[in-house]
Design a protein around this motif. Structure first.
Motif, PDB file in Angstrom:
ATOM      1  N   ILE A   3     -20.332 -38.564  21.602  1.00  0.00           N
ATOM      2  CA  ILE A   3     -18.869 -38.822  21.523  1.00  0.00           C
ATOM      3  C   ILE A   3     -18.646 -39.935  22.916  1.00  0.00           C
ATOM      4  O   ILE A   3     -17.759 -40.505  22.857  1.00  0.00           O
ATOM      5  CB  ILE A   3     -18.264 -37.585  21.923  1.00  0.00           C
ATOM      6  N   ASP A   4     -19.632 -40.006  23.867  1.00  0.00           N
ATOM      7  CA  ASP A   4     -19.434 -40.735  24.874  1.00  0.00           C
ATOM      8  C   ASP A   4     -19.300 -42.322  24.363  1.00  0.00           C
ATOM      9  O   ASP A   4     -18.460 -42.994  25.081  1.00  0.00           O
ATOM     10  CB  ASP A   4     -20.342 -40.573  26.249  1.00  0.00           C
ATOM     11  N   MET A   5     -20.458 -42.639  23.748  1.00  0.00           N
ATOM     12  CA  MET A   5     -20.402 -43.988  23.123  1.00  0.00           C
ATOM     13  C   MET A   5     -19.208 -44.132  22.410  1.00  0.00           C
ATOM     14  O   MET A   5     -18.563 -45.392  22.280  1.00  0.00           O
ATOM     15  CB  MET A   5     -21.673 -44.133  22.028  1.00  0.00           C
ATOM     16  N   ILE A   6     -18.565 -43.496  21.706  1.00  0.00           N
ATOM     17  CA  ILE A   6     -17.387 -43.558  20.730  1.00  0.00           C
ATOM     18  C   ILE A   6     -16.154 -43.688  21.670  1.00  0.00           C
ATOM     19  O   ILE A   6     -15.374 -44.605  21.524  1.00  0.00           O
ATOM     20  CB  ILE A   6     -17.169 -42.364  19.830  1.00  0.00           C
ATOM     21  N   ARG A   7     -16.444 -42.969  22.743  1.00  0.00           N
ATOM     22  CA  ARG A   7     -15.100 -43.098  23.710  1.00  0.00           C
ATOM     23  C   ARG A   7     -15.307 -44.479  24.617  1.00  0.00           C
ATOM     24  O   ARG A   7     -14.301 -45.217  24.674  1.00  0.00           O
ATOM     25  CB  ARG A   7     -15.134 -42.159  24.895  1.00  0.00           C
ATOM     26  N   ARG A  12     -13.353 -50.541  24.667  1.00  0.00           N
ATOM     27  CA  ARG A  12     -13.480 -51.883  24.452  1.00  0.00           C
ATOM     28  C   ARG A  12     -12.653 -52.425  23.331  1.00  0.00           C
ATOM     29  O   ARG A  12     -12.229 -53.557  23.336  1.00  0.00           O
ATOM     30  CB  ARG A  12     -15.075 -52.334  24.065  1.00  0.00           C
ATOM     31  N   LEU A  13     -12.397 -51.507  22.444  1.00  0.00           N
ATOM     32  CA  LEU A  13     -11.526 -51.965  21.378  1.00  0.00           C
ATOM     33  C   LEU A  13     -10.049 -52.024  21.759  1.00  0.00           C
ATOM     34  O   LEU A  13      -9.194 -52.790  20.867  1.00  0.00           O
ATOM     35  CB  LEU A  13     -11.754 -50.985  20.100  1.00  0.00           C
ATOM     36  N   GLU A  14      -9.866 -51.231  22.782  1.00  0.00           N
ATOM     37  CA  GLU A  14      -8.373 -51.375  23.093  1.00  0.00           C
ATOM     38  C   GLU A  14      -7.778 -52.962  23.283  1.00  0.00           C
ATOM     39  O   GLU A  14      -8.506 -53.738  23.910  1.00  0.00           O
ATOM     40  CB  GLU A  14      -8.186 -50.578  24.738  1.00  0.00           C
ATOM     41  N   ALA A 153     -20.419 -45.998  16.868  1.00  0.00           N
ATOM     42  CA  ALA A 153     -19.481 -45.766  17.799  1.00  0.00           C
ATOM     43  C   ALA A 153     -18.126 -46.429  17.718  1.00  0.00           C
ATOM     44  O   ALA A 153     -17.100 -45.914  17.643  1.00  0.00           O
ATOM     45  CB  ALA A 153     -19.902 -46.168  19.214  1.00  0.00           C
ATOM     46  N   GLY A 154     -17.965 -47.604  16.891  1.00  0.00           N
ATOM     47  CA  GLY A 154     -16.900 -48.271  16.701  1.00  0.00           C
ATOM     48  C   GLY A 154     -16.153 -47.704  15.647  1.00  0.00           C
ATOM     49  O   GLY A 154     -14.931 -47.601  15.491  1.00  0.00           O
ATOM     50  N   GLN A 155     -16.875 -47.488  14.431  1.00  0.00           N
ATOM     51  CA  GLN A 155     -16.246 -46.752  13.437  1.00  0.00           C
ATOM     52  C   GLN A 155     -15.637 -45.404  13.665  1.00  0.00           C
ATOM     53  O   GLN A 155     -14.713 -44.459  13.334  1.00  0.00           O
ATOM     54  CB  GLN A 155     -17.213 -46.551  12.084  1.00  0.00           C
ATOM     55  N   THR A 158     -12.087 -44.527  14.663  1.00  0.00           N
ATOM     56  CA  THR A 158     -10.995 -44.027  13.611  1.00  0.00           C
ATOM     57  C   THR A 158     -10.786 -42.425  13.655  1.00  0.00           C
ATOM     58  O   THR A 158      -9.652 -42.071  13.519  1.00  0.00           O
ATOM     59  CB  THR A 158     -11.570 -44.215  12.311  1.00  0.00           C
ATOM     60  N   GLY A 159     -11.824 -41.812  13.947  1.00  0.00           N
ATOM     61  CA  GLY A 159     -11.621 -40.428  14.111  1.00  0.00           C
ATOM     62  C   GLY A 159     -10.953 -40.036  15.161  1.00  0.00           C
ATOM     63  O   GLY A 159     -10.415 -38.827  15.361  1.00  0.00           O
ATOM     64  N   LEU A 160     -11.119 -40.490  16.378  1.00  0.00           N
ATOM     65  CA  LEU A 160     -10.447 -40.212  17.659  1.00  0.00           C
ATOM     66  C   LEU A 160      -8.848 -40.276  17.269  1.00  0.00           C
ATOM     67  O   LEU A 160      -8.010 -39.455  17.439  1.00  0.00           O
ATOM     68  CB  LEU A 160     -10.610 -41.178  18.723  1.00  0.00           C
TER      69      LEU A 160
END
Length: 324
Positions: A3-7, A12-14, A153-155, A158-160
């Protein structure tokens, strides 16, 4: 993969990815037999969720590596996501695409600045061999379409968003239906929900004859499709789940749901008439599952992710004429 990688990918996507909305329709609720929330990733940059993974992977590279360039193979949506992410980072990109990919996806990938190399998928030509040659000759970094941690992580971002938006709508327990090819989006969403909304459960949705994830979850081992191409759901046609994605899905996902091509076309027509969005066949599999396989869904509410909208005009016309 965690989850840390996703966060970190979300950070970075913001400012670069769109926070796609959560759409509802009382007409679709009636067909589904429950409250239906639709996450339209067809409204994401390049028309699919794949931009999230492309940006996450390219932005995670060091500057020197990015300058040498990246390479990817894809039937279209991952191609466009990586091509746009690379262009915005001033990084060269080579995309290997099957000759039978939709013309729109090939043309769009070229228009985004990528060098497109076509291969004969139906004839058995290996995209991996082609990619290896280009990588070695030019020093390009391969960005895999789903079995790559930074892509997952990037995909997963969407879950967040799904967790936050479902909470805002007081939906605290539901199946989250995800169009599934190799499992990058499904596994990423599953990891995000585990951390942020554990009562929401990800479930892969696939077309008939390409139901490798569903069969793999049943057997407990990676299953391979008999066919590697064909059908109208090109966006989610893969040989098998990934070595990284499958263990995540096995641990966190509910059973898969298999839909017909006609159900995907019907879902496309309903998405257009009731939600005013354009969805491609493979991107409509989860919505088709929510609408036409209600007996397989658990809970008073269901979330369906419409993963892409890159459909040729003729295919969209077929959907509207048959079910509009």
């Amino acid at each position: 993969m965690n989850i840390d990688m996703i966060r970190a990918a979300a950070t970075r996507l913001e400012g670069h990815a769109r926070r796609t909305p959560m759409l509802t329709s009382p007409f679709l609720d009636e067909i589904a037999g429950r409250q239906l929330l639709v996450k339209p990733e067809c409204l994401q940059h390049t028309g699919s969720f794949k931009f999230r993974g492309g940006w996450s992977a390219v932005s995670a590279l060091d500057e020197a590596t990015r300058k040498r360039g990246v390479i990817a193979f894809s039937s279209g949506n991952h191609a466009q996501g990586v091509a746009l992410a690379a262009a915005k980072h001033a990084s060269p990109s080579v995309i290997i695409m099957p000759e039978d990919a939709p013309k729109m996806k090939i043309d769009n990938t070229r228009a985004l600045g990528a060098e497109v190399v076509l291969y004969d998928r139906a004839g058995g030509e290996s995209r991996e061999d082609i990619g290896r040659t280009y990588s070695e000759e030019r020093g390009l970094t391969l960005i895999k379409p789903y079995d790559e941690p930074q892509v997952i992580a990037g995909q997963g971002t969407t879950g967040l968003e799904i967790a936050a938006q479902a909470g805002e709508l007081n939906v605290n327990q539901a199946d989250v239906l995800v169009c599934c090819g190799g499992g990058g989006l499904t596994s990423g969403i599953a990891l995000a929900l585990e951390a942020e909304a554990p009562n929401l459960r990800a479930r892969p949705c696939e077309p008939e004859e390409f139901d490798d994830a569903t069969r793999s979850l049943i057997s407990g081992k990676i299953e391979v499709n008999a066919r590697i191409s064909g059908g109208i759901c090109d966006a989610i046609v893969t040989p098998s789940p990934g070595e990284i994605t499958f263990p995540i899905m096995q641990r966190l996902c509910g059973p898969g749901i298999v839909v017909s091509e006609d159900e995907c076309l019907h879902a496309m027509a309903l998405a257009f008439s009731r939600l005013k969005i354009v969805v491609e066949p493979g991107g409509a599999a989860a919505l088709a599952a929510a609408l036409f396989h209600g007996s397989e869904v658990q809970g008073e509410a269901v979330v369906a992710v419409c993963t892409g909208g890159n459909v040729d005009a003729q295919m969209f016309k077929v959907a509207l004429e048959r079910f509009g």
